[in-house]
Design a protein around this motif. Structure first.
Motif: not given
Length: 146
Positions: A22-23, A34-40, A60-70
């Protein structure tokens, strides 16, 4: 190898192959950043009513990791933040037009990636496999509704 170990190994191998396929197809459709994590992340955000905390739990990551991704996805133009109607501290996440385009590209890529499996198994067996996997998949915001 016993059936439980064989099942685990086979599902993990297929999962890894599916994510990579898919990626690769999404990249070939012009979404090179984009990276596969973006798709999730898109999968959760596209279902609505998602905050960064919800995304962290989903991934399944920390709020800080999710905030960085966002923050990365906002910067790249795929995601936007909206005021939360019930929590002034939280922001609801939404896909932009570009985010929806990437999601449609991934949907098409997923269909194309599993087409050989459908052909190998035939319609009836493929449908039965999907039904069986649906029965054992845990409930969640991105689980198919059928």
């Amino acid at each position: 190898m016993d059936d439980a170990l064989a099942f685990s190994a086979l599902v993990l191998a297929l999962s890894g192959q599916l994510v990579q396929e898919i990626h690769t197809r999404v990249i070939h459709q012009g979404f090179e950043d984009l990276r596969p994590a973006h798709g999730f992340a898109f999968a959760r955000i596209s279902h609505g009513d998602a905050t960064t905390a919800d995304l962290a739990e989903h991934l399944g990551v920390t709020k800080q990791a999710a905030a960085q991704l966002v923050e990365e996805l906002v910067r790249k133009g795929y995601v936007e933040r909206h005021p939360h109607p019930r929590d002034a501290r939280a922001r609801l996440l939404g896909l932009t037009g570009t985010g929806w385009a990437a999601t449609r590209a991934a949907d098409g890529a997923a269909r194309a990636a599993v087409a050989p499996w459908r052909e190998t198994l035939g319609e009836a067996r493929f449908g039965a496999l999907v039904a069986d996997l649906t029965r054992i998949t845990p409930p969640g915001p991105v689980r198919p509704a059928w």
